[in-house]
Design a protein around this motif. Structure first.
Motif, PDB file in Angstrom:
ATOM      1  N   GLN A   1       0.851  -1.188   0.000  1.00 15.35           N
ATOM      2  CA  GLN A   1       0.000   0.000   0.000  1.00 15.35           C
ATOM      3  C   GLN A   1       0.888   1.240   0.000  1.00 15.35           C
ATOM      4  OE1 GLN A   1      -2.265  -1.009   3.607  1.00 15.35           O
ATOM      5  NE2 GLN A   1      -4.079  -1.269   2.315  1.00 15.35           N
ATOM      6  N   LEU A   2       0.948   1.904  -1.119  1.00 11.92           N
ATOM      7  CA  LEU A   2       1.868   3.012  -1.296  1.00 11.92           C
ATOM      8  C   LEU A   2       1.175   4.357  -1.143  1.00 11.92           C
ATOM      9  CD1 LEU A   2       3.841   1.683  -4.411  1.00 11.92           C
ATOM     10  CD2 LEU A   2       4.369   1.365  -1.975  1.00 11.92           C
ATOM     11  N   VAL A   3       1.883   5.319  -0.610  1.00 10.46           N
ATOM     12  CA  VAL A   3       1.369   6.677  -0.465  1.00 10.46           C
ATOM     13  C   VAL A   3       1.518   7.401  -1.796  1.00 10.46           C
ATOM     14  CG1 VAL A   3       1.691   8.893   0.678  1.00 10.46           C
ATOM     15  CG2 VAL A   3       1.976   6.776   1.977  1.00 10.46           C
ATOM     16  N   ASN A   4       0.464   8.067  -2.222  1.00  9.72           N
ATOM     17  CA  ASN A   4       0.541   8.902  -3.424  1.00  9.72           C
ATOM     18  C   ASN A   4       0.990  10.290  -2.984  1.00  9.72           C
ATOM     19  OD1 ASN A   4       0.096  10.468  -5.731  1.00  9.72           O
ATOM     20  ND2 ASN A   4      -1.612   9.184  -6.386  1.00  9.72           N
ATOM     21  N   TRP A   5       2.284  10.528  -3.036  1.00 12.22           N
ATOM     22  CA  TRP A   5       2.841  11.777  -2.516  1.00 12.22           C
ATOM     23  C   TRP A   5       2.343  12.992  -3.293  1.00 12.22           C
ATOM     24  CZ3 TRP A   5       4.929  11.097   2.050  1.00 12.22           C
ATOM     25  CH2 TRP A   5       5.485   9.854   2.365  1.00 12.22           C
ATOM     26  N   SER A   6       2.100  12.819  -4.599  1.00 13.77           N
ATOM     27  CA  SER A   6       1.664  13.957  -5.419  1.00 13.77           C
ATOM     28  C   SER A   6       0.248  14.407  -5.074  1.00 13.77           C
ATOM     29  CB  SER A   6       1.738  13.600  -6.912  1.00 13.77           C
ATOM     30  OG  SER A   6       0.858  12.522  -7.217  1.00 13.77           O
ATOM     31  N   LYS A   7      -0.559  13.497  -4.494  1.00 16.04           N
ATOM     32  CA  LYS A   7      -1.921  13.842  -4.101  1.00 16.04           C
ATOM     33  C   LYS A   7      -2.035  14.180  -2.619  1.00 16.04           C
ATOM     34  CE  LYS A   7      -4.450  11.288  -7.683  1.00 16.04           C
ATOM     35  NZ  LYS A   7      -5.493  10.264  -7.947  1.00 16.04           N
ATOM     36  N   SER A   8      -0.919  14.089  -1.918  1.00 13.89           N
ATOM     37  CA  SER A   8      -0.902  14.415  -0.491  1.00 13.89           C
ATOM     38  C   SER A   8      -0.524  15.881  -0.311  1.00 13.89           C
ATOM     39  CB  SER A   8       0.094  13.522   0.247  1.00 13.89           C
ATOM     40  OG  SER A   8      -0.222  12.157   0.070  1.00 13.89           O
ATOM     41  N   SER A   9      -0.862  16.433   0.834  1.00  7.40           N
ATOM     42  CA  SER A   9      -0.596  17.847   1.106  1.00  7.40           C
ATOM     43  C   SER A   9       0.069  18.015   2.463  1.00  7.40           C
ATOM     44  CB  SER A   9      -1.892  18.665   1.068  1.00  7.40           C
ATOM     45  OG  SER A   9      -2.513  18.590  -0.194  1.00  7.40           O
ATOM     46  N   ILE A  10       0.868  19.055   2.575  1.00  3.39           N
ATOM     47  CA  ILE A  10       1.495  19.394   3.846  1.00  3.39           C
ATOM     48  C   ILE A  10       1.084  20.811   4.220  1.00  3.39           C
ATOM     49  CG2 ILE A  10       3.617  20.130   2.640  1.00  3.39           C
ATOM     50  CD1 ILE A  10       5.161  19.252   5.171  1.00  3.39           C
ATOM     51  N   PHE A  11       0.670  20.991   5.468  1.00  6.99           N
ATOM     52  CA  PHE A  11       0.188  22.287   5.952  1.00  6.99           C
ATOM     53  C   PHE A  11       1.157  22.818   7.016  1.00  6.99           C
ATOM     54  CE2 PHE A  11      -3.435  20.161   4.213  1.00  6.99           C
ATOM     55  CZ  PHE A  11      -4.217  21.162   3.654  1.00  6.99           C
ATOM     56  N   PHE A  12       1.377  24.125   6.973  1.00  4.37           N
ATOM     57  CA  PHE A  12       2.314  24.760   7.900  1.00  4.37           C
ATOM     58  C   PHE A  12       1.595  25.795   8.760  1.00  4.37           C
ATOM     59  CE2 PHE A  12       4.856  23.420   4.249  1.00  4.37           C
ATOM     60  CZ  PHE A  12       5.916  22.760   4.870  1.00  4.37           C
TER      61      PHE A  12
END
Length: 228
Positions: free
Chosen positions: A55-66
């Motif tokens: 089960q792989l993470v789709n990094w391009s569809k993930s978001s990071i909030f600051f």
């Protein structure tokens, strides 16, 4: 990882544990201090998990909030480290907008528009009054419940939505007409009292928020005790 100091959670009041993650179906939300060590740990652990489980993470569809205090240079550096897009408020999660501050009309209006757009898809000319009332009860009203459980809606917005629902009930159209109608509070009465069993949206919103408040007061669940 928190216990062994391999992961630093977000700051919290003394004596209270801060949340580190939330899980919902296939969504994972991670809360942590924005350090290089923390983010490298998160990326590494997800890659190890993916290599084992498939089960792989789709990094391009993930978001990071600051947070608001972090500098643009540091944001750029940390974003390149994790390979995620930068998320910004407001955004929708599970159909509810997440934002900072009090609910505003421009944030909640898209929810109302999306729900009310369902009227246009129904062939109102082939629907009886009873059929339109059933659609309002089972589809329109229930569609508001999820956001009503979280936010106090502006009374002006609720009045606008109620007006369109009332017009659809009596005419099959959301547009204003000159037809005589029964008072809306009569329509919201139970069947036993001569009403149509419809919901007063303002009362529904208030009731659901009171239920949430009661959970904050009485529940021992971590999700409620942390915010209290």
């Amino acid at each position: 990882m928190v216990a062994s100091d391999q992961f630093l959670p977000i700051s919290s009041l003394k004596g209270f544990s801060a949340p580190t993650h939330l899980l919902y179906v296939d969504d994972v939300l991670i809360f942590c201090t924005g350090t290089v060590r923390n983010l490298r740990r998160v990326v590494h652990d997800f890659k190890v998990y993916g290599s084992i489980s498939g089960q792989l993470v789709n990094w391009s569809k993930s978001s990071i909030f600051f947070g608001s205090s972090i500098s643009p240079a540091r944001i750029s550096s940390l974003q390149s480290l994790v390979g995620m897009q930068i998320g910004r408020l407001p955004f929708c999660y599970l159909g509810v907008p997440l934002f900072r501050g009090k609910p505003r009309k421009f944030v909640l209006m898209p929810i109302a528009d999306k729900i009310l757009s369902k009227f246009a898809k129904w062939k109102h000319k082939s629907l009886s009054l009873a059929g339109r009332a059933t659609l309002i009860r089972s589809v329109i009203t229930s569609s508001f419940v999820h956001s009503f459980m979280v936010y106090k809606w502006l009374i002006s917005l609720i009045q606008m939505v109620t007006k369109k629902i009332r017009n659809f009930l009596w005419t099959g159209s959301c547009e204003e007409t000159k037809l005589v109608r029964v008072a809306w509070n009569h329509c919201c009465r139970p069947y036993a009292l001569g009403g149509l069993g419809l919901k007063d949206l303002a009362l529904l919103n208030d009731s659901l928020l009171r239920k949430l408040t009661w959970k904050f007061i009485t529940s021992n669940n971590f999700a409620f005790t942390f915010f209290v």
